[in-house]
Each structure stands twice: as structure tokens, then as C-alpha cells.
Enzyme design. Structure first.
Site, PDB file in Angstrom:
ATOM      1  N   SER A 306       1.024  -1.430  -0.482  1.00  0.00           N
ATOM      2  CA  SER A 306      -0.356  -0.022   0.121  1.00  0.00           C
ATOM      3  C   SER A 306       1.563   1.211   0.055  1.00  0.00           C
ATOM      4  O   SER A 306       0.583   2.113  -0.691  1.00  0.00           O
ATOM      5  CB  SER A 306      -1.126  -0.357   1.173  1.00  0.00           C
ATOM      6  OG  SER A 306      -0.033   0.062   2.336  1.00  0.00           O
ATOM      7  N   HIS A 334      -5.022  -4.061  -0.883  1.00  0.00           N
ATOM      8  CA  HIS A 334      -5.491  -2.715  -2.703  1.00  0.00           C
ATOM      9  C   HIS A 334      -5.169  -3.420  -3.372  1.00  0.00           C
ATOM     10  O   HIS A 334      -4.696  -2.929  -4.180  1.00  0.00           O
ATOM     11  CB  HIS A 334      -3.521  -2.227  -1.727  1.00  0.00           C
ATOM     12  CG  HIS A 334      -3.749  -1.652  -0.393  1.00  0.00           C
ATOM     13  ND1 HIS A 334      -4.933   0.080  -0.747  1.00  0.00           N
ATOM     14  CD2 HIS A 334      -3.307  -1.469   0.850  1.00  0.00           C
ATOM     15  CE1 HIS A 334      -4.440   0.741   0.010  1.00  0.00           C
ATOM     16  NE2 HIS A 334      -4.325  -0.179   1.648  1.00  0.00           N
ATOM     17  N   LYS A 365     -12.560  -0.844   1.320  1.00  0.00           N
ATOM     18  CA  LYS A 365     -11.857  -0.112   0.500  1.00  0.00           C
ATOM     19  C   LYS A 365     -12.778   0.206  -1.156  1.00  0.00           C
ATOM     20  O   LYS A 365     -13.480   0.078  -1.236  1.00  0.00           O
ATOM     21  CB  LYS A 365      -9.883  -0.657   0.308  1.00  0.00           C
ATOM     22  CG  LYS A 365      -9.892  -0.194   1.216  1.00  0.00           C
ATOM     23  CD  LYS A 365      -8.149  -0.817   1.016  1.00  0.00           C
ATOM     24  CE  LYS A 365      -7.107  -0.421   2.417  1.00  0.00           C
ATOM     25  NZ  LYS A 365      -7.491  -0.635   3.378  1.00  0.00           N
TER      26      LYS A 365
END
Length: 519
Positions: A306, A334, A365
Site C-alpha cells: 500500500s 489493495h 476499500k
């Protein structure tokens, strides 16, 4: 006059002797007090009661702990102030000298009568001093992290408290732009209406609803795994996995730049721990060879890192794992939703979906951005986690609105990959324009685009000036990233337009020249 008391050894302290302390002659009237010297002195203060018949004076029995002279000198009444552990004391003032045992009795008697409230207040004052010193050190190092207050929904354009007009947001993990998608919001509202605000329970008591089981099944299908288990966050998923799975007979091999949640989760387990250099397959192989003596060997890595935007070489990792009889764990926070042809993550991107044993990822996310994490993998492992994973057993269930939103986000993703395919072109546009301007961009082909600056103050100041130009980005520095590796992390979203990206690059060039980051 000043009084100093040395710390000495104590033996058999009793409370039957008179409470006298040695001193030279006192002033004719009023209070006497002491000065602080160092951390190994006792400090006394008190009031004269009456002219003593000999050079010993009786101290009043009203005493308390206190770490700072400013506190106790400002309060009325005699007090007995201690700077270190109350073993015993010996006078260094005046002509008389006390024996250590006798002096210890005096101090123990004083402490036994000290009001608890004052001692607690003094401990709090000491804590405040320690904390302020730590906070000042953070400020002085230029690594202070301020929180900007958003006054609108999350999205590519937001409103920030204290800043007039709309702001382009280039630092959210809202990769697919689903945080404020109307269908995702509606699904959350429907779940809230039908299933309530929350469960007021952990899962195994009375905190499992049908929507929780439905979402877990959907996650397992999405990742093409046997089963899945939900957690309040992926941090919790990482905290629960290693301790429940690995024993002192096992070994875990971790990339040195893995996310803090992986590091903390590994610390909780009792397995033997090996750390290999970032993305260094030769070092990983050496560690795997060393770990052959253990029962299980688990290689743990982020799929996409990340802070740097680089991607783990999963093909090589899986090959080594197969060669040395190891399992592979990947954190896909991610990557889930936007890497790979259909957004399944780095294992899909690199063609090793059937070789990765365990995946942890997040709902917070790309998949709606609310909250929640999960582990997906073999059914027996998920069953074990339901029995032993402490963050699962001792945390409240995910709220229905979060479950409903995440479930709808997965539906949208599985219905079409058009939104996933738009990410690559936009990411490449930003990276190529920034590199052409003279910036160094870490990583490759990932919507995390770290603008490497090195200096923490520079990163923080440039981020502040970007906000003045209508661009919301954040500087990252130690301890989030290694010292000397400060950067501004830019994150591209599927809902950014080409005009948004070009405006961001223009602002970076202007601010970079202002601060000397560009010629």
C-alpha cells in the site's frame, strides 16, 4: 533551605517509632520546602509546628506523591513529596544522620497516610508530562499527522471543513468509486430498515443474521474458495489468523514491508518467525531452506503493497512454496475489486488463484468503503477460525447496513468488469505525466502512485499547498514508511475523469517548483 534524601535499602519497616526527621535548625517561623535534584532523591516539605527541644523536628502526616515542584508548591498545607520508590531515606542536611531502618519507617508511615486522590492526581500529572514530551517530539520531527474534516460524502469531489469550494480527492481507497454509489447506498438503507442498526452481540451468541451468512458465501464464490469468515476489519482478520493457525512447531515467513496488521498478527502467534527482504526471492528461498525443520511453513505477503504501489511476485512465491512444501497467504486489501481481469486480485492478475491457500481482504476499500474484513480459504480453516480467532469471538458482528452495502458492491463487480478495465488507462495517464514532469513515482501499474520526496517536512508542506490549490492528498512519513522515504501517496479512482487527473498533475508541478522538488 534545601533538603535532600538519598534512597537506601530497607529492612523490616515498622510504624512504631516517632515520626521525626533530622534537620539543622529551622527558620523561626513559616514553611520550609525542598528543591528537586534528580530522580533518586526524596523531597520533603512541611510546616514548623513548634520550636523543637533538640535538632529533630516533627513533620505533619499529610503526604502524597508528586512528580513536579510546580504542583506541590502551589497547593496549601504541608506535604511529603517523593520522587522515587520509598525504600528508606538518609538525611544529607544538617549535623544529624538517621539510620536507614528508622528513616524508612518514617517514610512508610507518611505514605500509608497519603490521600489516594492526591497520589492519583500526581500520577496523572506525570503521565501528562510524558505524553506532552512524546507529542512534542513528533511535532519537532515534522511527522505530525493532522486530520482534515470532510463535510460531504466520499467521492472524487468532496468538501473540506475550512476550505471554500469543491476539492478533488486523490487519496481515498475508493478505487471503484462505490463508496457513494446510489445502489450501494440503497442496499445499506434497506438492510438497516429490515435488520436493524446492529446486533449487540458477537457472532456465536446471537449476532449472526442471514445476511452475514449470505455475504460470506458470496465472498467465497467471488474468490473461488471453499468458505469465508467476516471480521470487523481486515486488521482483525490478520490479528486472528496466525495465532489460531500456527503453533510453536510451525514457521511463518514474512516480507519485511508487509502491512502493520500482518506484522502485528504474526507477533501474536508462537510460530518461528522469519523475515525476508522485500520482494527478494533469493532471500525467501534461503529462509525456506532454513525453515524446513518446522511442521508447517506459511509464506505471508501483501498482494499489493500500500505504501509503494508494487506487486508481490506471486508466481515466484508460489513456485518456491511448492518446492519447499509451504503454504501461501496473501493480503489483498489493495487489490480486491480492481486487479486482475475480473477484479479478483493479484492471484488472478498473475494466474495463481489455485496456488494461494489463504486470502485476507477488506470491505472497506474498493467494495463499498464502509468497514469489515474477511478470511477466505479452506473450509476446515474457516471452521477453526470460528472457534479460536479472538477478534471474531470477542467483537460485535458487522452492522447490517455495512453488510448490505458490501454485498451490493460485490454484485455490481460480478455483473460487469467494465469499471475494472477503466482503471489501467487512468493510472497510466497519471504516472506517465508525473514522470515526464520530473517526479519519481514508486511502484508500477497500480492505482497507488507514491510521489517520492524523501523529506517528511517537504511531503507535509507540499500536501498542505496542494490543498490550497484544490487537491486533497496526504504526506506519509515515519513511522508509516521508513525514515528518509517520505512521500505523497496519490490514489487513482475509476470515477476520476481525465480532466481531474490533468489538474492534479498541474498542481503537483506548480507546488513542486515552489518547494524546490522540481527544477
Amino acid at each position: 533551605m534545601a533538603w535532600e534524601w538519598e534512597v537506601g535499602e530497607s529492612d523490616g519497616l515498622g510504624l512504631d517509632e516517632p515520626s521525626y526527621v533530622g534537620s539543622p535548625p529551622l527558620p523561626p517561623h513559616g514553611e520550609f520546602q525542598s528543591q528537586f535534584t534528580d530522580q533518586s532523591t526524596f523531597v520533603l516539605c512541611g510546616s514548623r509546628q513548634a520550636p523543637p527541644a533538640h535538632p529533630w523536628v516533627r513533620l505533619p502526616c499529610s503526604f502524597s506523591w508528586d512528580p513536579s515542584p510546580s504542583d506541590w508548591l502551589s497547593e496549601p498545607g504541608p506535604r511529603h513529596v517523593i520522587r522515587s520508590r520509598p525504600h528508606c531515606a538518609r538525611s544529607r542536611a544538617g549535623s544529624g544522620e538517621m539510620g536507614p531502618t528508622w528513616a524508612g519507617r518514617v517514610l512508610r508511615a507518611a505514605l500509608s497516610q497519603a490521600p489516594r486522590g492526591r497520589r492519583a492526581q500526581s500520577a496523572l500529572a506525570q503521565l501528562r508530562g510524558i505524553l506532552e514530551e512524546e507529542l512534542e517530539g513528533i511535532r519537532g520531527a515534522g511527522t505530525w499527522k493532522s486530520e482534515r474534516v470532510i463535510t460531504s460524502r466520499q467521492g472524487p469531489r468532496i468538501h473540506v471543513d475550512g476550505v471554500s469550494g469543491g476539492i478533488l480527492n486523490f487519496c481515498a481507497n475508493n478505487y471503484l468509486g462505490l463508496s457513494s454509489h446510489p445502489e450501494v447506498i440503497q442496499a445499506g438503507l434497506q438492510a438497516l430498515k429490515e435488520f436493524g442498526a446492529g446486533l449487540s452481540s458477537v457472532r456465536f451468541i446471537c449476532g449472526t443474521q442471514s445476511i452475514h451468512k449470505d455475504l460470506e458465501a458470496k465472498i467465497a464464490r467471488f474468490h473461488q474458495r471453499e468458505d469465508a469468515i467476516l471480521y470487523p476489519s481486515c486488521f482483525d482478520a490478520n490479528a486472528g489468523l496466525f495465532e489460531a493457525l500456527l503453533t510453536p512447531q510451525d514457521a511463518v515467513l514474512s516480507d519485511e514491508l508487509n502491512h502493520a496488521s500482518i506484522i502485528d498478527g504474526i507477533r501474536l502467534c508462537k510460530a518461528h518467525k522469519y523475515r525476508y527482504r522485500h520482494l527478494d526471492m533469493a532471500d525467501l528461498e534461503a529462509k525456506l531452506q532454513e525453515a524446513q525443520k518446522h511442521r508447517l511453513r506459511l509464506v505471508a505477503t501483501d498482494g499489493a503493497f500500500s505504501m509503494d504501489g508494487d506487486i508481490a511476485p506471486l508466481q515466484e512465491i508460489c513456485h518456491l512454496a511448492s518446492q519447499y512444501g509451504a503454504l501461501v497467504f496473501v493480503d489483498e486489501c489493495h487489490a480486491t475489486g480492481f486487479l486482475g481481469a475480473t477484479g479478483r486480485g493479484t492471484d488472478e492478475l498473475l494466474g495463481v488463484m489455485d496456488q494461494v491457500t489463504i486470502i485476507n481482504s477488506t470491505l472497506g476499500k474498493a467494495l463499498g468503503g464502509a468497514s469489515g474484513g474477511y478470511t477466505t480459504g479452506p473450509r476446515a480453516l474457516v471452521s477453526l477460525l470460528r472457534q479460536r480467532a479472538r477478534p471474531y469471538l470477542f467483537s460485535n458482528s458487522l452492522p447490517p447496513a455495512v453488510v448490505g452495502s458490501a454485498s451490493k458492491a460485490l454484485d455490481l463487480l460480478m455483473e460487469s468488469n467494465a469499471i475494472v478495465q477503466s482503471m489501467a488507462a487512468k493510472t497510466q495517464r497519471f504516472r506517465s505525466k508525473m514522470e515526464a514532469a520530473g517526479f519519481t513515482i514508486s511502484g508500477a501499474n497500480h492505482p497507488i502512485c507514491p510521489v517520492m520526496l524523501g523529506d517528511a517536512r517537504l511531503a507535509s508542506c507540499m500536501a498542505d499547498d496542494m490543498l490550497k490549490r484544490g487537491i486533497f492528498v496526504i504526506g506519509f512519513s515515519y513511522p508509516v514508511v521508513p525514515k528518509g522515504k517520505a512521500r505523497i501517496r496519490v490514489q487513482i479512482s475509476a470515477v476520476h475523469s481525465e480532466e481531474d487527473i490533468d489538474r492534479c498533475v498541474e498542481a503537483f508541478v506548480e507546488v513542486g517548483r515552489l518547494h524546490g522538488a522540481l527544477p
